[in-house]
Design a protein around this motif. Structure first.
Motif, PDB file in Angstrom:
ATOM      1  N   TYR A 159       0.812  -1.215   0.000  1.00  7.29           N
ATOM      2  CA  TYR A 159       0.000   0.000   0.000  1.00  7.29           C
ATOM      3  C   TYR A 159       0.849   1.269   0.000  1.00  7.29           C
ATOM      4  CZ  TYR A 159      -3.921   3.081   0.949  1.00  7.29           C
ATOM      5  OH  TYR A 159      -4.874   4.074   0.862  1.00  7.29           O
ATOM      6  N   HIS A 160       2.014   1.224   0.642  1.00 11.52           N
ATOM      7  CA  HIS A 160       2.817   2.453   0.704  1.00 11.52           C
ATOM      8  C   HIS A 160       3.431   2.808  -0.645  1.00 11.52           C
ATOM      9  CE1 HIS A 160       5.799  -0.759   1.355  1.00 11.52           C
ATOM     10  NE2 HIS A 160       6.697   0.082   0.886  1.00 11.52           N
ATOM     11  N   LEU A 161       3.387   1.886  -1.619  1.00 14.00           N
ATOM     12  CA  LEU A 161       3.888   2.164  -2.961  1.00 14.00           C
ATOM     13  C   LEU A 161       2.771   2.485  -3.947  1.00 14.00           C
ATOM     14  CD1 LEU A 161       6.598  -0.657  -3.277  1.00 14.00           C
ATOM     15  CD2 LEU A 161       6.916   1.726  -2.579  1.00 14.00           C
ATOM     16  N   LEU A 162       1.530   2.502  -3.467  1.00 11.83           N
ATOM     17  CA  LEU A 162       0.390   2.749  -4.339  1.00 11.83           C
ATOM     18  C   LEU A 162       0.340   4.208  -4.782  1.00 11.83           C
ATOM     19  CD1 LEU A 162      -2.372   1.796  -5.552  1.00 11.83           C
ATOM     20  CD2 LEU A 162      -3.397   2.548  -3.388  1.00 11.83           C
ATOM     21  N   GLN A 163       0.077   4.409  -6.060  1.00  7.50           N
ATOM     22  CA  GLN A 163      -0.154   5.739  -6.612  1.00  7.50           C
ATOM     23  C   GLN A 163      -1.574   5.780  -7.161  1.00  7.50           C
ATOM     24  OE1 GLN A 163       2.920   6.553  -9.469  1.00  7.50           O
ATOM     25  NE2 GLN A 163       4.535   6.687  -7.937  1.00  7.50           N
ATOM     26  N   ALA A 164      -2.462   6.375  -6.380  1.00  9.41           N
ATOM     27  CA  ALA A 164      -3.877   6.415  -6.744  1.00  9.41           C
ATOM     28  C   ALA A 164      -4.528   7.588  -6.037  1.00  9.41           C
ATOM     29  CB  ALA A 164      -4.562   5.095  -6.349  1.00  9.41           C
ATOM     30  N   PRO A 165      -5.687   8.037  -6.534  1.00  9.57           N
ATOM     31  CA  PRO A 165      -6.399   9.132  -5.852  1.00  9.57           C
ATOM     32  C   PRO A 165      -6.722   8.773  -4.406  1.00  9.57           C
ATOM     33  CG  PRO A 165      -7.325   8.731  -8.034  1.00  9.57           C
ATOM     34  CD  PRO A 165      -6.367   7.619  -7.773  1.00  9.57           C
ATOM     35  N   LYS A 166      -6.812   9.781  -3.584  1.00  4.98           N
ATOM     36  CA  LYS A 166      -7.099   9.570  -2.171  1.00  4.98           C
ATOM     37  C   LYS A 166      -8.483   8.950  -2.006  1.00  4.98           C
ATOM     38  CE  LYS A 166      -7.256  12.119   2.216  1.00  4.98           C
ATOM     39  NZ  LYS A 166      -7.068  13.453   2.863  1.00  4.98           N
ATOM     40  N   PRO A 167      -8.596   7.912  -1.183  1.00 10.56           N
ATOM     41  CA  PRO A 167      -9.899   7.254  -1.019  1.00 10.56           C
ATOM     42  C   PRO A 167     -10.768   7.967   0.005  1.00 10.56           C
ATOM     43  CG  PRO A 167      -8.263   6.108   0.271  1.00 10.56           C
ATOM     44  CD  PRO A 167      -7.527   7.230  -0.437  1.00 10.56           C
ATOM     45  N   ASP A 168     -12.045   7.607  -0.005  1.00 13.36           N
ATOM     46  CA  ASP A 168     -12.945   8.077   1.045  1.00 13.36           C
ATOM     47  C   ASP A 168     -12.825   7.223   2.294  1.00 13.36           C
ATOM     48  OD1 ASP A 168     -14.492  10.158  -0.494  1.00 13.36           O
ATOM     49  OD2 ASP A 168     -14.922   8.410  -1.738  1.00 13.36           O
ATOM     50  N   LEU A 169     -12.428   5.967   2.095  1.00 11.33           N
ATOM     51  CA  LEU A 169     -12.402   5.029   3.197  1.00 11.33           C
ATOM     52  C   LEU A 169     -11.384   3.935   2.895  1.00 11.33           C
ATOM     53  CD1 LEU A 169     -14.211   4.746   5.831  1.00 11.33           C
ATOM     54  CD2 LEU A 169     -15.448   2.964   4.588  1.00 11.33           C
ATOM     55  N   VAL A 170     -10.757   3.412   3.945  1.00  9.27           N
ATOM     56  CA  VAL A 170      -9.823   2.292   3.817  1.00  9.27           C
ATOM     57  C   VAL A 170     -10.325   1.162   4.711  1.00  9.27           C
ATOM     58  CG1 VAL A 170      -7.489   1.474   4.326  1.00  9.27           C
ATOM     59  CG2 VAL A 170      -7.818   3.682   3.207  1.00  9.27           C
ATOM     60  N   ILE A 171     -10.317  -0.056   4.172  1.00  7.75           N
ATOM     61  CA  ILE A 171     -10.773  -1.233   4.926  1.00  7.75           C
ATOM     62  C   ILE A 171      -9.741  -2.343   4.770  1.00  7.75           C
ATOM     63  CG2 ILE A 171     -12.547  -3.017   5.111  1.00  7.75           C
ATOM     64  CD1 ILE A 171     -14.592  -1.034   4.161  1.00  7.75           C
ATOM     65  N   GLY A 172      -9.449  -3.036   5.859  1.00  7.94           N
ATOM     66  CA  GLY A 172      -8.581  -4.206   5.827  1.00  7.94           C
ATOM     67  C   GLY A 172      -9.238  -5.343   6.579  1.00  7.94           C
ATOM     68  N   PHE A 173      -9.326  -6.506   5.957  1.00  5.72           N
ATOM     69  CA  PHE A 173      -9.974  -7.661   6.572  1.00  5.72           C
ATOM     70  C   PHE A 173      -8.933  -8.562   7.224  1.00  5.72           C
ATOM     71  CE2 PHE A 173     -12.871  -6.445   3.092  1.00  5.72           C
ATOM     72  CZ  PHE A 173     -14.044  -6.272   3.819  1.00  5.72           C
ATOM     73  N   ASN A 174      -9.198  -8.939   8.494  1.00  2.00           N
ATOM     74  CA  ASN A 174      -8.316  -9.859   9.232  1.00  2.00           C
ATOM     75  C   ASN A 174      -6.862  -9.439   9.044  1.00  2.00           C
ATOM     76  OD1 ASN A 174     -10.622 -11.595   9.893  1.00  2.00           O
ATOM     77  ND2 ASN A 174     -10.554 -12.183   7.752  1.00  2.00           N
ATOM     78  N   SER A 175      -6.579  -8.206   9.422  1.00  2.00           N
ATOM     79  CA  SER A 175      -5.365  -7.524   8.987  1.00  2.00           C
ATOM     80  C   SER A 175      -4.069  -8.143   9.496  1.00  2.00           C
ATOM     81  CB  SER A 175      -5.432  -6.051   9.401  1.00  2.00           C
ATOM     82  OG  SER A 175      -5.838  -5.932  10.753  1.00  2.00           O
ATOM     83  N   GLY A 176      -3.931  -8.387  10.793  1.00  2.00           N
ATOM     84  CA  GLY A 176      -2.698  -8.973  11.318  1.00  2.00           C
ATOM     85  C   GLY A 176      -1.495  -8.075  11.122  1.00  2.00           C
ATOM     86  N   PHE A 177      -1.494  -6.892  11.748  1.00  2.00           N
ATOM     87  CA  PHE A 177      -0.400  -5.937  11.560  1.00  2.00           C
ATOM     88  C   PHE A 177       0.959  -6.523  11.933  1.00  2.00           C
ATOM     89  CE2 PHE A 177      -3.456  -2.134  12.385  1.00  2.00           C
ATOM     90  CZ  PHE A 177      -3.984  -2.314  11.118  1.00  2.00           C
ATOM     91  N   ALA A 178       0.989  -7.393  12.933  1.00  2.00           N
ATOM     92  CA  ALA A 178       2.267  -7.928  13.400  1.00  2.00           C
ATOM     93  C   ALA A 178       2.744  -9.125  12.582  1.00  2.00           C
ATOM     94  CB  ALA A 178       2.158  -8.332  14.873  1.00  2.00           C
TER      95      ALA A 178
END
Length: 583
Positions: A441-460
């Motif tokens: 996601y940090h390399l994505l080049q796209a218009p700013k979204p209205d909302l961001v969603i992540g399913f069963n994300s598991g940050f760690a």
């Protein structure tokens, strides 16, 4: 063991072109314990010779259900030359895929873990031809004990040393009942760890609180709830009994079920399912011999009747509670719940319910990528909103990077799918745009979204989150995430603090969670897909201040009459001055 007729199964392979049930083994072999060996050997002199096993290969699923086994015989004298196990193990895997022990459709494991280090290394270059991934390392402590029996038991492991339950009994912590240990020594080692090393003494009380919510998580309106929320839930048996072995249901199984896997195990090849097929968008939800979703109701739910639980949605959609479609519809219904109830409450300034179009980024897309057409249900629930979903993640197929598809309602076909950008109807009536970016996601080049969603994300669990979370901090868009447990939410909050200096909102139980309980290996905690919801709370910076909700309206005086207009004008003037200072 003894062999009734060694000529029938001299190679020891207990698989065939027809499924072999466990009861059929009694026709071939009789197992004896090590203590009975001499006695059995003496008895076998007058009946039949005693054969020894040099190597035993046992293939099971993640819960210990035996799918096939093979062994090499040493003969009555026990003499046997060395034999490489790679070919035998590969043949066992291939035949168990084509015809699993105990019947069932052909299947392929998504990942194979080998208990023997030497065999693990030698199989690595061979499994690619079967399309099977090999785990990074062998499973420590895996393997049946000499006195093992065939009845299935759930596979568990010690939280500390990872010893498998095949090797010995594992018991839960006496206080929280959440974490499993094989011995008092491992329990003490885990208890005495430091806070930085996630010592159990710092988590025990919190985990006890998590365990206390197990009954609430299992409070679902379905007739099959007791079965699918139990610790011993047999998911494979549940799916097979209901004919849920095709289409999107295949992704719910630990095993990939299909007549062919691209390796021609059964002879002919079959054309793969189209990526985004036109027609009935819910065809992939259809069980064998059953029907897909009924026609959508003519009127969508109004803001006053936005659904807040599965029972309300099923009733509106005309679905019987006996159907387990909630397992797959959890993803679009969780998105619907965020759009209609959570985001308007947490971010009222967005006025999200009155927007005619919404751009949503689904970050670190995983399983939801395999059930894309179920997101068409969003256009049924919100027909007057033009939705654009951009799935982002480096696990997506690289050839989809940058591609976009437009799904529109078609009276003849049901839903038509067009590749690329197409003219969109004003107001977005019954259409859905899907885009894909096969990069972090940090390399994505796209218009700013209205909302961001992540399913069963598991940050760690994935390093890319350490870069994606700061990107979200910079964008400062509303970002919601689901997790499988409260424990995972707590770990995610720590990851957010470390990566951005921000925080996360308290975990909120998702009414549209999946009803299937997931098995824990080294713990007994209740895990469900999309079980809890939280949103990011961004760190306050010099240029961006934390948005605070508007102050509540002042109460009426004791006499019940409103305050004089002069007082109200003074209050409005103070609020305008405060707003200028925030800028």
């Amino acid at each position: 063991f003894t062999v009734t007729d060694p000529g029938q199964q001299v190679a020891g392979r207990f698989y065939s072109e027809e499924a072999l049930a466990l009861r059929d083994l009694e026709r071939f072999i009789t197992f004896v314990s090590a203590g009975e060996e001499e006695e059995e050997a003496a008895a076998s002199e007058t009946v039949q010779p005693l054969w020894r096993i040099d190597h035993l290969l046992l293939l099971t699923d993640e819960c210990g259900t035996i799918l096939g086994f093979d062994f090499s015989l040493g003969g009555p004298s026990g003499a046997s030359g060395p034999e490489p196990l790679e070919a035998r193990a590969l043949a066992l895997l291939s035949h168990s895929m084509a015809c699993p022990l105990g019947a069932g459709e052909p299947r392929r494991p998504k990942m194979l873990t080998v208990g023997d280090r030497t065999l693990h290394k030698s199989l690595e270059p061979l499994l690619s031809r079967l399309g099977v991934k090999l785990s990074k390392g062998p499973m420590r402590g895996w393997g049946p004990r000499p006195s093992f029996s065939f009845p299935t038991t759930r596979v568990r492991a010690c939280h500390v040393c990872k010893r498998h339950s095949f090797e010995g009994q594992v018991t839960a912590c006496q206080h929280c009942r959440a974490v499993l240990y094989c011995s008092e020594r491992c329990r003490k080692l885990d208890w005495n760890r430091s806070r930085e090393d996630i010592g159990h003494q710092f988590w025990c009380q919190r985990m006890a609180g998590y365990m206390s919510h197990a009954q609430e998580l299992a409070n679902l309106p379905f007739p099959f709830t007791a079965e699918v929320t139990s610790e011993d839930f047999n998911k494979e048996g549940f799916l097979s009994a209901r004919g849920l072995t095709r289409g999107y249901w295949a992704g719910e199984s630990m095993l990939v079920r299909a007549p062919d896997y691209g390796v021609r195990l059964l002879g002919g090849a079959k054309e793969p399912m189209a990526f985004l097929p036109s027609g009935n968008p819910f065809e992939a939800l259809r069980p064998e011999g059953g029907t897909a979703l009924p026609p959508a109701p003519s009127e969508p739910p109004t803001p006053r009747t936005f659904f807040g639980c599965w029972k309300e949605y099923y009733q509106w959609r005309g679905l019987p509670l006996e159907t387990p479609l909630a397992v797959l519809l959890s993803y679009p219904l969780t998105t619907y719940y965020i759009l209609t109830q959570m985001a308007p409450r947490h971010f009222p300034e967005l006025n999200i319910l009155n927007k005619q179009s919404l751009r949503i980024h689904v970050v670190e897309a995983g399983k939801e990528f395999g059930i894309l057409m179920v997101f068409w249900e969003l256009s049924v629930l919100l027909p007057h909103v033009s939705l654009e979903l951009l799935f982002v993640g480096d696990t997506l197929p690289p050839d989809l990077d940058g591609q976009q598809f437009l799904l529109q309602r078609d009276e003849e076909q049901g839903v038509s799918v067009r590749s690329g950008l197409a003219a969109r109807s004003k107001g977005g009536r019954r259409e859905l745009q899907l885009g894909f970016s096969a990069r972090p996601y940090h390399l994505l080049q796209a218009p700013k979204p209205d909302l961001v969603i992540g399913f069963n994300s598991g940050f760690a669990l994935k390093e890319t989150w350490l870069s994606s979370l700061p990107r979200l901090q910079a964008l400062r868009v509303p970002a919601y995430f689901t997790e499988c447990s409260e424990y995972s939410c707590a770990v995610d909050e720590a990851a957010v603090s470390m990566a951005t200096g921000g925080s996360a909102s308290p975990a909120h139980m998702n009414p549209f969670r999946s009803p299937f309980r997931q098995a824990g290996i080294d713990n007994a905690m209740p895990w469900y897909a999309n079980a809890f919801l939280f949103h990011l709370i961004y760190k306050v910076t010099a240029n961006h201040h934390r948005q605070t909700p508007a102050p509540p309206s002042p109460p009426l005086p004791a006499d019940g009459h409103p305050e004089p207009a002069r007082s109200r004008r003074k209050e409005k003037r103070q609020m305008r001055m405060g707003g200028r200072r925030r800028k």
